[in-house]
Write a protein that holds these residues in place. Sequence first.
Motif, PDB file in Angstrom:
ATOM      1  N   MET A 318      45.189  40.613  12.737  1.00 31.89           N
ATOM      2  CA  MET A 318      44.332  41.060  13.605  1.00 31.89           C
ATOM      3  C   MET A 318      43.626  39.975  14.569  1.00 31.89           C
ATOM      4  O   MET A 318      43.396  40.172  15.738  1.00 31.89           O
ATOM      5  CB  MET A 318      43.038  41.755  12.843  1.00 31.89           C
ATOM      6  CG  MET A 318      43.501  42.975  11.907  1.00 31.89           C
ATOM      7  SD  MET A 318      43.938  44.362  13.219  1.00 31.89           S
ATOM      8  CE  MET A 318      42.403  44.596  13.839  1.00 31.89           C
ATOM      9  N   MET A 319      43.662  38.889  14.028  1.00 34.65           N
ATOM     10  CA  MET A 319      43.306  37.494  14.678  1.00 34.65           C
ATOM     11  C   MET A 319      44.032  37.477  15.763  1.00 34.65           C
ATOM     12  O   MET A 319      43.856  36.985  17.251  1.00 34.65           O
ATOM     13  CB  MET A 319      43.093  36.510  13.893  1.00 34.65           C
ATOM     14  CG  MET A 319      41.793  36.654  12.999  1.00 34.65           C
ATOM     15  SD  MET A 319      41.794  35.110  11.737  1.00 34.65           S
ATOM     16  CE  MET A 319      41.556  33.817  13.055  1.00 34.65           C
ATOM     17  N   THR A 320      45.538  37.570  15.272  1.00 34.84           N
ATOM     18  CA  THR A 320      46.729  37.229  16.404  1.00 34.84           C
ATOM     19  C   THR A 320      46.399  38.428  17.596  1.00 34.84           C
ATOM     20  O   THR A 320      46.637  37.869  18.689  1.00 34.84           O
ATOM     21  CB  THR A 320      47.979  37.136  15.694  1.00 34.84           C
ATOM     22  OG1 THR A 320      47.912  36.395  14.822  1.00 34.84           O
ATOM     23  CG2 THR A 320      49.234  37.068  16.701  1.00 34.84           C
ATOM     24  N   ILE A 321      46.378  39.474  17.460  1.00 32.94           N
ATOM     25  CA  ILE A 321      46.252  40.641  18.069  1.00 32.94           C
ATOM     26  C   ILE A 321      45.097  40.454  19.195  1.00 32.94           C
ATOM     27  O   ILE A 321      45.214  40.563  20.470  1.00 32.94           O
ATOM     28  CB  ILE A 321      46.217  42.135  17.722  1.00 32.94           C
ATOM     29  CG1 ILE A 321      47.487  42.406  16.856  1.00 32.94           C
ATOM     30  CG2 ILE A 321      45.768  43.114  18.543  1.00 32.94           C
ATOM     31  CD1 ILE A 321      47.537  43.552  16.112  1.00 32.94           C
ATOM     32  N   ALA A 322      44.029  39.985  18.534  1.00 32.50           N
ATOM     33  CA  ALA A 322      42.634  39.638  19.301  1.00 32.50           C
ATOM     34  C   ALA A 322      42.848  38.637  20.377  1.00 32.50           C
ATOM     35  O   ALA A 322      42.415  38.637  21.542  1.00 32.50           O
ATOM     36  CB  ALA A 322      41.522  39.426  18.319  1.00 32.50           C
ATOM     37  N   LEU A 323      43.654  37.588  19.930  1.00 31.31           N
ATOM     38  CA  LEU A 323      43.776  36.317  20.578  1.00 31.31           C
ATOM     39  C   LEU A 323      44.633  36.879  21.915  1.00 31.31           C
ATOM     40  O   LEU A 323      44.611  36.279  23.197  1.00 31.31           O
ATOM     41  CB  LEU A 323      44.391  35.357  19.872  1.00 31.31           C
ATOM     42  CG  LEU A 323      45.010  34.071  20.843  1.00 31.31           C
ATOM     43  CD1 LEU A 323      43.587  33.380  21.503  1.00 31.31           C
ATOM     44  CD2 LEU A 323      45.488  32.885  19.771  1.00 31.31           C
ATOM     45  N   ILE A 324      45.883  37.691  21.751  1.00 29.44           N
ATOM     46  CA  ILE A 324      46.806  37.951  22.564  1.00 29.44           C
ATOM     47  C   ILE A 324      45.994  38.914  23.700  1.00 29.44           C
ATOM     48  O   ILE A 324      46.171  38.827  25.051  1.00 29.44           O
ATOM     49  CB  ILE A 324      47.922  38.793  22.130  1.00 29.44           C
ATOM     50  CG1 ILE A 324      48.816  37.850  21.327  1.00 29.44           C
ATOM     51  CG2 ILE A 324      48.778  39.287  23.043  1.00 29.44           C
ATOM     52  CD1 ILE A 324      49.797  38.525  20.542  1.00 29.44           C
ATOM     53  N   SER A 325      45.098  39.738  23.396  1.00 33.47           N
ATOM     54  CA  SER A 325      44.344  40.741  24.064  1.00 33.47           C
ATOM     55  C   SER A 325      43.316  39.861  24.916  1.00 33.47           C
ATOM     56  O   SER A 325      43.174  40.280  26.232  1.00 33.47           O
ATOM     57  CB  SER A 325      43.461  41.617  23.057  1.00 33.47           C
ATOM     58  OG  SER A 325      44.055  42.435  22.412  1.00 33.47           O
ATOM     59  N   ALA A 326      42.924  38.730  24.255  1.00 33.18           N
ATOM     60  CA  ALA A 326      41.897  37.968  25.099  1.00 33.18           C
ATOM     61  C   ALA A 326      42.746  37.170  26.193  1.00 33.18           C
ATOM     62  O   ALA A 326      41.932  37.061  27.320  1.00 33.18           O
ATOM     63  CB  ALA A 326      41.322  36.970  24.299  1.00 33.18           C
ATOM     64  N   LEU A 329      44.232  40.721  28.723  1.00 36.09           N
ATOM     65  CA  LEU A 329      43.384  41.664  29.310  1.00 36.09           C
ATOM     66  C   LEU A 329      43.114  41.492  30.380  1.00 36.09           C
ATOM     67  O   LEU A 329      42.827  42.339  31.330  1.00 36.09           O
ATOM     68  CB  LEU A 329      42.508  41.936  27.955  1.00 36.09           C
ATOM     69  CG  LEU A 329      41.719  43.525  28.354  1.00 36.09           C
ATOM     70  CD1 LEU A 329      42.621  44.763  28.532  1.00 36.09           C
ATOM     71  CD2 LEU A 329      40.672  43.618  27.155  1.00 36.09           C
ATOM     72  N   PRO A 330      42.218  40.269  30.958  1.00 35.90           N
ATOM     73  CA  PRO A 330      41.673  39.978  32.025  1.00 35.90           C
ATOM     74  C   PRO A 330      42.361  40.150  33.097  1.00 35.90           C
ATOM     75  O   PRO A 330      42.185  40.679  34.172  1.00 35.90           O
ATOM     76  CB  PRO A 330      41.211  38.666  31.884  1.00 35.90           C
ATOM     77  CG  PRO A 330      40.854  38.424  30.352  1.00 35.90           C
ATOM     78  CD  PRO A 330      42.069  39.150  29.736  1.00 35.90           C
ATOM     79  N   ALA A 331      43.923  39.748  33.044  1.00 34.31           N
ATOM     80  CA  ALA A 331      44.666  39.631  34.123  1.00 34.31           C
ATOM     81  C   ALA A 331      45.303  41.206  34.468  1.00 34.31           C
ATOM     82  O   ALA A 331      45.235  41.509  35.555  1.00 34.31           O
ATOM     83  CB  ALA A 331      45.811  38.903  33.856  1.00 34.31           C
ATOM     84  N   THR A 332      45.230  41.853  33.464  1.00 31.33           N
ATOM     85  CA  THR A 332      45.506  43.130  33.404  1.00 31.33           C
ATOM     86  C   THR A 332      44.657  44.017  34.140  1.00 31.33           C
ATOM     87  O   THR A 332      44.681  44.869  35.091  1.00 31.33           O
ATOM     88  CB  THR A 332      46.040  43.980  32.018  1.00 31.33           C
ATOM     89  OG1 THR A 332      46.933  43.050  31.390  1.00 31.33           O
ATOM     90  CG2 THR A 332      46.392  45.186  32.170  1.00 31.33           C
ATOM     91  N   PHE A 333      43.181  43.657  33.908  1.00 25.75           N
ATOM     92  CA  PHE A 333      41.810  44.357  34.332  1.00 25.75           C
ATOM     93  C   PHE A 333      42.026  44.291  35.925  1.00 25.75           C
ATOM     94  O   PHE A 333      41.614  45.031  36.521  1.00 25.75           O
ATOM     95  CB  PHE A 333      40.789  43.961  33.577  1.00 25.75           C
ATOM     96  CG  PHE A 333      39.716  44.578  34.196  1.00 25.75           C
ATOM     97  CD1 PHE A 333      39.247  45.920  34.076  1.00 25.75           C
ATOM     98  CD2 PHE A 333      38.707  43.659  34.939  1.00 25.75           C
ATOM     99  CE1 PHE A 333      38.013  46.492  34.487  1.00 25.75           C
ATOM    100  CE2 PHE A 333      37.600  44.245  35.713  1.00 25.75           C
ATOM    101  CZ  PHE A 333      37.131  45.629  35.255  1.00 25.75           C
ATOM    102  N   LEU A 334      42.173  42.901  36.409  1.00 32.02           N
ATOM    103  CA  LEU A 334      42.010  42.197  37.554  1.00 32.02           C
ATOM    104  C   LEU A 334      43.250  43.215  38.702  1.00 32.02           C
ATOM    105  O   LEU A 334      42.942  43.589  39.626  1.00 32.02           O
ATOM    106  CB  LEU A 334      42.345  40.789  38.085  1.00 32.02           C
ATOM    107  CG  LEU A 334      41.096  40.101  37.476  1.00 32.02           C
ATOM    108  CD1 LEU A 334      41.422  38.711  37.460  1.00 32.02           C
ATOM    109  CD2 LEU A 334      39.854  40.536  38.356  1.00 32.02           C
TER     110      LEU A 334
END
Length: 339
Positions: A318-326, A329-334
């Motif tokens: 879960m920590m690895t998934i959270a790190l990858i998301s962090a 996720l911002p670039a994907t949102f932009l």
Amino acid sequence: MHSFIDQSYTWSRLCISEEHLRRLFTRMAIHPDFLDVVRLFCEKTGPVEEGFSSLFMHLSKHDPSSGLLTPGRDCGYYIGYNIKYVAKHGRRYPTDPFSIREVGVYQHFASSHQQCRWVFLQAPDQLKDRLKRHLQCSDDDSPTKQVIQHAMVLLEVSEGWREYLIYLEGEFSSIVDRGFFTNVKELHTEGDVQADFSDLRKLHILTDKLLRLAHILRLNIRLGCQLKHGISGLRTSSSPALSTSFDDMQSRLDQYTYGQETSLTRIETLIARSAGIGQLVTSKRINLEMQRLTEQSIKENGLMKRLTEQSTKDTRSMMTIALISAIFLPATFLAVSAS
């Protein structure tokens, strides 16, 4: 004069009607205290107190015809009691081949005409035959020639205790073997046996039987001691010429009491040993249950350890998934916003 009154079997009523019993006792001038003994042989329809015992002994030093003490003559007396004993019942059930039985005894010696009157309740056949032979040739004898029959009765009915104790000790030995040589976990070596709850139940049943027998033997010992004490009082009121007969009587009562005390000691030893065996088997079973609980706890601890390790792995994922998301996720949102 003597009379035998029997029962069809141990728990049945006496084989005599109430009217005939009343007539017989009136004719023989039976002492009223003997009715306490007679009640023990009435019909029984439920459990009874096997430990009940009755005994009376009354001296009558006065000649009934004159109301005065007769110098140089033996005193009259009344004796009545019940004696308990063990004998083979000859039935298929119960498995114990012995049962507890009792005999009622009554004697009245009248000093006026130097004769005795006897009543016996539920006397076994062998004792009955001996009594008939002895009483037929001693009806007109001195009181000690008559009173010595009591020692013969006590010794005769006490002969079965030795054989019964041998049987009980054999039963106890088999339970002891299962107690001392039991492997409560599994059978490892030749000679190991498996004990279960039924063995403990058998031990408790045997112990309860031994306690009942010990109580009955104490009653018999007390009976012998009280008879001996009563005979001593009779001796002081009798002619010195009868001292030898009284000594014989005292010796036989001592023999009877010693035999009953020996049987009691053997039973008390079995009771003490049964307590130790019961504790041993119980301790083994408790230790086995504690061992099983310990093994179960170890298994549960191992399971908890595996669950904890799996939970730790899940947390890291879960920590690895959270790190990858962090990171992404911002670039994907932009990119989505610009389009």
